[in-house]
Design a protein around this motif. Structure first.
Motif, mmCIF file in Angstrom:
data_model
loop_
_atom_site.group_PDB
_atom_site.id
_atom_site.type_symbol
_atom_site.label_atom_id
_atom_site.label_comp_id
_atom_site.label_asym_id
_atom_site.label_seq_id
_atom_site.Cartn_x
_atom_site.Cartn_y
_atom_site.Cartn_z
ATOM 1 N N LYS A 120 -48.473 68.834 35.774
ATOM 2 C CA LYS A 120 -48.562 67.446 35.310
ATOM 3 C C LYS A 120 -50.008 67.012 35.086
ATOM 4 O O LYS A 120 -50.268 66.074 34.324
ATOM 5 C CB LYS A 120 -47.867 66.508 36.280
ATOM 6 N N ASP A 121 -50.960 67.690 35.739
ATOM 7 C CA ASP A 121 -52.366 67.337 35.551
ATOM 8 C C ASP A 121 -52.870 67.701 34.158
ATOM 9 O O ASP A 121 -53.906 67.191 33.718
ATOM 10 C CB ASP A 121 -53.232 68.047 36.599
ATOM 11 N N MET A 122 -52.153 68.565 33.470
ATOM 12 C CA MET A 122 -52.572 68.988 32.133
ATOM 13 C C MET A 122 -52.472 67.854 31.123
ATOM 14 O O MET A 122 -53.105 67.899 30.069
ATOM 15 C CB MET A 122 -51.742 70.191 31.689
ATOM 16 N N ASP A 123 -51.709 66.815 31.452
ATOM 17 C CA ASP A 123 -51.556 65.679 30.536
ATOM 18 C C ASP A 123 -52.802 64.802 30.473
ATOM 19 O O ASP A 123 -52.944 63.995 29.553
ATOM 20 C CB ASP A 123 -50.356 64.814 30.957
ATOM 21 N N ILE A 124 -53.698 64.947 31.444
ATOM 22 C CA ILE A 124 -54.882 64.090 31.499
ATOM 23 C C ILE A 124 -55.898 64.441 30.417
ATOM 24 O O ILE A 124 -56.811 63.663 30.122
ATOM 25 C CB ILE A 124 -55.549 64.188 32.895
ATOM 26 N N VAL A 125 -55.728 65.600 29.781
ATOM 27 C CA VAL A 125 -56.694 66.076 28.783
ATOM 28 C C VAL A 125 -56.890 65.071 27.658
ATOM 29 O O VAL A 125 -57.999 64.874 27.164
ATOM 30 C CB VAL A 125 -56.247 67.445 28.220
ATOM 31 N N GLY A 126 -55.837 64.401 27.221
ATOM 32 C CA GLY A 126 -55.955 63.467 26.104
ATOM 33 C C GLY A 126 -56.202 62.032 26.497
ATOM 34 O O GLY A 126 -56.072 61.125 25.666
ATOM 35 N N ASP A 127 -56.616 61.793 27.728
ATOM 36 C CA ASP A 127 -56.834 60.434 28.215
ATOM 37 C C ASP A 127 -58.101 59.839 27.584
ATOM 38 O O ASP A 127 -59.201 60.387 27.725
ATOM 39 C CB ASP A 127 -56.962 60.453 29.743
ATOM 40 N N THR A 128 -57.949 58.717 26.898
ATOM 41 C CA THR A 128 -59.095 58.076 26.233
ATOM 42 C C THR A 128 -59.784 57.040 27.112
ATOM 43 O O THR A 128 -60.763 56.427 26.687
ATOM 44 C CB THR A 128 -58.645 57.391 24.931
ATOM 45 N N ALA A 129 -59.289 56.848 28.340
ATOM 46 C CA ALA A 129 -59.873 55.845 29.238
ATOM 47 C C ALA A 129 -60.874 56.458 30.217
ATOM 48 O O ALA A 129 -61.393 55.752 31.088
ATOM 49 C CB ALA A 129 -58.759 55.138 30.011
ATOM 50 N N LEU A 130 -61.173 57.732 30.080
ATOM 51 C CA LEU A 130 -62.075 58.398 31.019
ATOM 52 C C LEU A 130 -63.498 57.854 30.893
ATOM 53 O O LEU A 130 -63.961 57.527 29.794
ATOM 54 C CB LEU A 130 -62.091 59.908 30.764
ATOM 55 N N SER A 131 -64.189 57.756 32.019
ATOM 56 C CA SER A 131 -65.588 57.305 32.005
ATOM 57 C C SER A 131 -66.524 58.339 32.634
ATOM 58 O O SER A 131 -67.740 58.185 32.582
ATOM 59 C CB SER A 131 -65.730 55.971 32.754
ATOM 60 N N SER A 132 -65.950 59.391 33.229
ATOM 61 C CA SER A 132 -66.760 60.427 33.868
ATOM 62 C C SER A 132 -66.039 61.768 33.754
ATOM 63 O O SER A 132 -64.869 61.878 34.123
ATOM 64 C CB SER A 132 -66.996 60.080 35.346
ATOM 65 N N VAL A 133 -66.751 62.774 33.230
ATOM 66 C CA VAL A 133 -66.180 64.117 33.050
ATOM 67 C C VAL A 133 -67.252 65.141 33.384
ATOM 68 O O VAL A 133 -68.437 64.928 33.102
ATOM 69 C CB VAL A 133 -65.671 64.330 31.603
ATOM 70 N N GLN A 134 -66.849 66.247 33.987
ATOM 71 C CA GLN A 134 -67.786 67.330 34.295
ATOM 72 C C GLN A 134 -67.348 68.607 33.565
ATOM 73 O O GLN A 134 -66.170 68.957 33.569
ATOM 74 C CB GLN A 134 -67.852 67.625 35.799
ATOM 75 N N VAL A 135 -68.298 69.262 32.944
ATOM 76 C CA VAL A 135 -68.068 70.563 32.310
ATOM 77 C C VAL A 135 -68.650 71.627 33.227
ATOM 78 O O VAL A 135 -69.787 71.484 33.705
ATOM 79 C CB VAL A 135 -68.717 70.632 30.917
ATOM 80 N N GLU A 136 -67.891 72.696 33.465
ATOM 81 C CA GLU A 136 -68.306 73.698 34.443
ATOM 82 C C GLU A 136 -68.346 75.102 33.854
ATOM 83 O O GLU A 136 -67.552 75.450 32.983
ATOM 84 C CB GLU A 136 -67.342 73.709 35.638
ATOM 85 N N TRP A 137 -69.286 75.886 34.379
ATOM 86 C CA TRP A 137 -69.282 77.334 34.206
ATOM 87 C C TRP A 137 -69.088 77.931 35.590
ATOM 88 O O TRP A 137 -69.846 77.647 36.511
ATOM 89 C CB TRP A 137 -70.596 77.845 33.618
ATOM 90 N N ILE A 138 -68.074 78.763 35.728
ATOM 91 C CA ILE A 138 -67.804 79.448 36.992
ATOM 92 C C ILE A 138 -68.152 80.921 36.802
ATOM 93 O O ILE A 138 -67.463 81.642 36.063
ATOM 94 C CB ILE A 138 -66.325 79.287 37.399
ATOM 95 N N PHE A 139 -69.225 81.359 37.429
ATOM 96 C CA PHE A 139 -69.693 82.739 37.288
ATOM 97 C C PHE A 139 -69.021 83.598 38.363
ATOM 98 O O PHE A 139 -69.315 83.458 39.557
ATOM 99 C CB PHE A 139 -71.215 82.798 37.398
ATOM 100 N N LEU A 140 -68.123 84.467 37.924
ATOM 101 C CA LEU A 140 -67.286 85.211 38.861
ATOM 102 C C LEU A 140 -68.057 86.264 39.644
ATOM 103 O O LEU A 140 -67.789 86.491 40.831
ATOM 104 C CB LEU A 140 -66.122 85.858 38.107
ATOM 105 N N LYS A 141 -69.001 86.928 39.009
ATOM 106 C CA LYS A 141 -69.722 88.010 39.676
ATOM 107 C C LYS A 141 -70.734 87.490 40.691
ATOM 108 O O LYS A 141 -70.878 88.044 41.779
ATOM 109 C CB LYS A 141 -70.416 88.897 38.637
ATOM 110 N N THR A 142 -71.429 86.439 40.345
ATOM 111 C CA THR A 142 -72.454 85.901 41.247
ATOM 112 C C THR A 142 -71.913 84.793 42.142
ATOM 113 O O THR A 142 -72.624 84.299 43.020
ATOM 114 C CB THR A 142 -73.639 85.349 40.441
#
Length: 281
Positions: A120-142
């Protein structure tokens, strides 16, 4: 007597001349100062002129904005709050605009991933009311996590800061499993449910969904491309709980219609893939 009068007139003339000369000197000095100021004043350079930020259509939806931000070098500088705070393992520095290097985020590849705990959390992707979002890189080896903090103020998205730090064991409980799952086929075979729930587009009807199952051998025949070195993620506000016993990895293509979802669950301390969805077009 005439001599006295002539002497007084001569003295008055000299004083008058001297007073006039001083007035001329003062005016000349002021004129020179003004001329000098005009001469020394520099016209503002183009890069010194700061234009007010304007809201654009892409600001409505974060996904639209972040792709524009990743591809457009000019927009990226305009929408980054310089000097940008950069926290690496607790040591905070600042990145100046003139030392900033264009960052394509995850748009430099042909796909990106999203992580969720619940469907159900996948529905939040199209939310236009967001005011804060974080983009992440997860480095598996390090076992490192790089996070970009974006916020929206008055309808305008901006990058506010970046952090980079080692992940704690609890925080990376699922990640060591996934790293081995995608790199070790023998290990992978042991952690795929059989039968595996499989959802795809009906080959006889592009508008219908087909729900079926795969055995392990069929999984290896149909399995999708899975990133092995690093995962990207966009935190729209969904929970990513270290203690969660379910994890979802959504793999999206960039401009190629690629779309896959991998569903994992932890049962009796063991992670396994129990459902696979391929709705690529």
């Amino acid at each position: 007597m005439k001599s006295l009068v002539m002497g007084c007139l001569l003295l008055a003339f000299c004083v008058a001349c001297s007073h006039t000369y001083k007035k001329q000197d003062s005016f000349a000095a002021l004129t020179q100062l003004v001329d000098s100021a005009k001469h020394d004043r520099k016209e503002p350079k183009q890069h010194d002129i700061v234009l007010p930020l304007e809201r654009m259509e892409a600001d409505e939806l974060f996904d639209d904005f972040v792709f524009n931000y990743a591809f457009d070098k000019t927009l990226q500088k305009q929408r980054t709050a310089f000097p940008l705070p950069y926290n690496k393992d607790g040591h905070v520095t600042q990145i100046a605009e003139n030392t900033w290097k264009h960052d394509s985020l995850f748009a430099g590849g042909n796909l990106y991933t999203l992580l969720f705990d619940r469907e159900k959390d996948m529905d939040i992707v199209g939310d236009t009311a967001l005011s804060s979002v974080q983009v992440e890189w997860i480095f598996l080896k390090t076992q490192e996590l790089k996070r970009y903090y974006f916020s929206r103020t008055k309808g305008i998205w901006m990058l506010d800061s970046i952090t980079l730090h080692k992940m704690h064991n609890a925080e990376s409980d699922f990640l060591p499993f996934y790293a081995r799952f995608v790199s070790d086929s023998i290990y992978q075979r042991k952690h795929v449910c059989s039968p595996l729930s499989f959802i795809t587009i009906d080959p006889d009807d592009d508008f219908s969904i087909l729900e079926t199952t795969l055995d392990v051998e069929q999984w290896f025949a149909f399995r999708p491309q899975m990133p092995a070195d690093r995962l990207s993620n966009i935190c729209y506000g969904q929970k990513n709980d270290a203690g969660s016993t379910t994890k979802i990895i959504k793999v999206n293509g960039i401009g190629n219609g690629y779309s896959n979802v991998l569903y994992f669950r932890k049962t009796y301390g063991k992670w396994e893939l129990y459902k696979y969805e391929d709705t690529s077009i």
